[in-house]
Motif scaffolding. Structure first.
Motif, mmCIF file in Angstrom:
data_model
loop_
_atom_site.group_PDB
_atom_site.id
_atom_site.type_symbol
_atom_site.label_atom_id
_atom_site.label_comp_id
_atom_site.label_asym_id
_atom_site.label_seq_id
_atom_site.Cartn_x
_atom_site.Cartn_y
_atom_site.Cartn_z
ATOM 1 N N ARG A 299 -10.244 20.155 4.051
ATOM 2 C CA ARG A 299 -8.880 19.617 3.859
ATOM 3 C C ARG A 299 -8.946 18.465 2.848
ATOM 4 O O ARG A 299 -8.661 17.319 3.188
ATOM 5 C CB ARG A 299 -8.324 19.142 5.190
ATOM 6 C CG ARG A 299 -8.035 20.286 6.145
ATOM 7 C CD ARG A 299 -7.801 19.757 7.542
ATOM 8 N NE ARG A 299 -7.509 20.820 8.494
ATOM 9 C CZ ARG A 299 -8.415 21.658 8.980
ATOM 10 N NH1 ARG A 299 -9.662 21.585 8.593
ATOM 11 N NH2 ARG A 299 -8.059 22.583 9.859
ATOM 12 N N ASP A 300 -9.332 18.808 1.626
ATOM 13 C CA ASP A 300 -9.478 17.765 0.606
ATOM 14 C C ASP A 300 -8.331 17.817 -0.403
ATOM 15 O O ASP A 300 -8.476 17.469 -1.552
ATOM 16 C CB ASP A 300 -10.828 17.914 -0.106
ATOM 17 C CG ASP A 300 -10.986 19.306 -0.713
ATOM 18 O OD1 ASP A 300 -10.036 20.124 -0.603
ATOM 19 O OD2 ASP A 300 -12.047 19.576 -1.295
ATOM 20 N N PHE A 301 -7.195 18.302 0.059
ATOM 21 C CA PHE A 301 -6.013 18.414 -0.811
ATOM 22 C C PHE A 301 -4.935 17.471 -0.302
ATOM 23 O O PHE A 301 -4.987 17.005 0.843
ATOM 24 C CB PHE A 301 -5.481 19.859 -0.794
ATOM 25 C CG PHE A 301 -5.341 20.383 0.605
ATOM 26 C CD1 PHE A 301 -4.226 20.082 1.368
ATOM 27 C CD2 PHE A 301 -6.345 21.150 1.176
ATOM 28 C CE1 PHE A 301 -4.103 20.536 2.666
ATOM 29 C CE2 PHE A 301 -6.231 21.610 2.488
ATOM 30 C CZ PHE A 301 -5.113 21.300 3.221
ATOM 31 N N HIS A 302 -3.963 17.208 -1.146
ATOM 32 C CA HIS A 302 -2.825 16.382 -0.734
ATOM 33 C C HIS A 302 -1.682 16.636 -1.710
ATOM 34 O O HIS A 302 -1.760 16.247 -2.867
ATOM 35 C CB HIS A 302 -3.230 14.901 -0.740
ATOM 36 C CG HIS A 302 -2.148 13.988 -0.235
ATOM 37 N ND1 HIS A 302 -2.328 12.660 -0.018
ATOM 38 C CD2 HIS A 302 -0.852 14.225 0.099
ATOM 39 C CE1 HIS A 302 -1.210 12.109 0.424
ATOM 40 N NE2 HIS A 302 -0.300 13.050 0.499
ATOM 41 N N TRP A 303 -0.680 17.336 -1.249
ATOM 42 C CA TRP A 303 0.531 17.494 -2.056
ATOM 43 C C TRP A 303 1.611 16.645 -1.421
ATOM 44 O O TRP A 303 1.702 16.554 -0.194
ATOM 45 C CB TRP A 303 0.989 18.951 -2.101
ATOM 46 C CG TRP A 303 0.075 19.827 -2.865
ATOM 47 C CD1 TRP A 303 -0.011 19.931 -4.225
ATOM 48 C CD2 TRP A 303 -0.916 20.720 -2.320
ATOM 49 N NE1 TRP A 303 -0.977 20.841 -4.556
ATOM 50 C CE2 TRP A 303 -1.550 21.344 -3.410
ATOM 51 C CE3 TRP A 303 -1.313 21.058 -1.033
ATOM 52 C CZ2 TRP A 303 -2.559 22.287 -3.255
ATOM 53 C CZ3 TRP A 303 -2.320 21.986 -0.858
ATOM 54 C CH2 TRP A 303 -2.930 22.596 -1.964
ATOM 55 N N GLN A 304 2.432 16.064 -2.292
ATOM 56 C CA GLN A 304 3.479 15.164 -1.805
ATOM 57 C C GLN A 304 4.769 15.491 -2.534
ATOM 58 O O GLN A 304 4.755 15.679 -3.747
ATOM 59 C CB GLN A 304 3.024 13.735 -2.103
ATOM 60 C CG GLN A 304 4.045 12.683 -1.815
ATOM 61 C CD GLN A 304 3.508 11.308 -2.159
ATOM 62 O OE1 GLN A 304 2.296 11.082 -2.205
ATOM 63 N NE2 GLN A 304 4.416 10.383 -2.417
ATOM 64 N N HIS B 184 4.023 14.855 3.126
ATOM 65 C CA HIS B 184 2.631 14.790 2.663
ATOM 66 C C HIS B 184 1.911 16.011 3.246
ATOM 67 O O HIS B 184 1.668 16.061 4.452
ATOM 68 C CB HIS B 184 1.951 13.508 3.149
ATOM 69 C CG HIS B 184 2.531 12.274 2.538
ATOM 70 N ND1 HIS B 184 2.032 11.725 1.382
ATOM 71 C CD2 HIS B 184 3.581 11.508 2.897
ATOM 72 C CE1 HIS B 184 2.744 10.667 1.067
ATOM 73 N NE2 HIS B 184 3.692 10.513 1.969
ATOM 74 N N LEU C 239 1.159 19.033 7.995
ATOM 75 C CA LEU C 239 1.148 17.586 7.811
ATOM 76 C C LEU C 239 0.405 16.953 8.975
ATOM 77 O O LEU C 239 0.698 17.259 10.124
ATOM 78 C CB LEU C 239 2.581 17.045 7.810
ATOM 79 C CG LEU C 239 3.604 17.734 6.935
ATOM 80 C CD1 LEU C 239 4.322 18.852 7.689
ATOM 81 C CD2 LEU C 239 4.625 16.729 6.463
ATOM 82 N N ARG C 240 -0.551 16.085 8.655
ATOM 83 C CA ARG C 240 -1.229 15.390 9.759
ATOM 84 C C ARG C 240 -0.233 14.527 10.509
ATOM 85 O O ARG C 240 -0.313 14.372 11.719
ATOM 86 C CB ARG C 240 -2.365 14.527 9.217
ATOM 87 C CG ARG C 240 -3.512 15.403 8.725
ATOM 88 C CD ARG C 240 -4.623 14.575 8.125
ATOM 89 N NE ARG C 240 -5.219 15.331 7.048
ATOM 90 C CZ ARG C 240 -6.495 15.276 6.709
ATOM 91 N NH1 ARG C 240 -7.320 14.475 7.335
ATOM 92 N NH2 ARG C 240 -6.948 16.016 5.723
ATOM 93 N N ASP D 161 -1.159 17.692 3.905
ATOM 94 C CA ASP D 161 -2.571 17.295 3.908
ATOM 95 C C ASP D 161 -3.352 17.944 5.056
ATOM 96 O O ASP D 161 -4.423 17.474 5.417
ATOM 97 C CB ASP D 161 -2.679 15.762 3.990
ATOM 98 C CG ASP D 161 -1.951 15.203 5.215
ATOM 99 O OD1 ASP D 161 -1.415 16.001 6.003
ATOM 100 O OD2 ASP D 161 -1.921 13.976 5.379
ATOM 101 N N ASP D 162 -2.791 19.008 5.646
ATOM 102 C CA ASP D 162 -3.474 19.654 6.763
ATOM 103 C C ASP D 162 -3.373 21.170 6.568
ATOM 104 O O ASP D 162 -2.512 21.658 5.819
ATOM 105 C CB ASP D 162 -2.798 19.235 8.078
ATOM 106 C CG ASP D 162 -3.656 19.508 9.300
ATOM 107 O OD1 ASP D 162 -4.863 19.819 9.121
ATOM 108 O OD2 ASP D 162 -3.137 19.401 10.423
#
Ligand code: 3AM
Length: 175
Positions: free
Chosen positions: A140-145, A74, A91-92, A76-77
């Protein structure tokens, strides 16, 4: 004796590469740093330095013995390391499987007599290089998985002022 500059890493699916570079183009101005090409985006697991062909064979044999199930990343950071001049995605929460894989490859490399970074493993995807001045970081308003089902040994070559990476061999993650 010929050597190659090698590292273990994880590649990104092409769709994610494209989404990341589109986001990057909007999120940073051109003065922030030098963008890595989409195809060069990767997550480094273990940097090995200059490695002889003989040691490469030994390292590949050990890597082929790794039995570990796939895991999901994920992204997200994001952050900025001014000293090496790198803006990165990360990644957080790093999945256990990722940390275990990196630790296994690092200990195998050390056993094979390869260079080992003194820095702890901080999983990241470098986005910009030469970013040594302060950078305005986007929210940090994104999220790729994406699912990681294999890892690779890559060769890094430095030509005309930039690095490019070529996969030498890949291994599946299998339980
Ligand atoms: O994943 P990134 O782009 O951060 O910075 C180099 C790159 O990492 C890193 O290995 C990856 C492939 O080149 N690298 C280069 N020299 C290194 C060193 N001496 C290093 N990592 C640790 N120690």
């Amino acid at each position: 004796m010929s050597t190659r500059r090698l590292f273990f890493g994880i590649g990104l699916p092409q769709t994610i590469q494209q989404e990341i570079i589109a986001w990057r183009a909007a999120a940073f101005n051109a003065a922030a740093g030098r963008p890595l090409a989409a195809a060069n985006l990767h997550l480094t697991l273990a940097f090995l330095g200059e490695v002889s062909d003989e040691k490469t064979t030994a390292i590949c044999r050990l890597a082929g013995r790794i039995r570990q199930p796939p895991f999901t990343l994920h992204i997200d950071d994001a952050g900025h390391w001014p000293r090496p001049g790198v803006v990165w995605l990360g990644l957080r929460q790093a999945p256990r499987g990722l940390v275990q894989l990196a630790e296994m490859l690092r200990s195998q490399a050390a056993r094979s007599g390869c260079y080992q970074s003194p820095h702890p493993f901080h999983p990241h995807i470098s986005l910009l290089r030469n970013a040594t001045r302060p950078v305005a970081m986007p929210p940090r308003d994104f999220h790729w998985q994406f699912d990681v089902a294999q890892f690779s040994l890559l060769q890094s070559t430095f030509e005309q002022g930039r690095s490019s990476y070529k996969v030498i061999e890949s291994w599946p993650l299998i339980a």
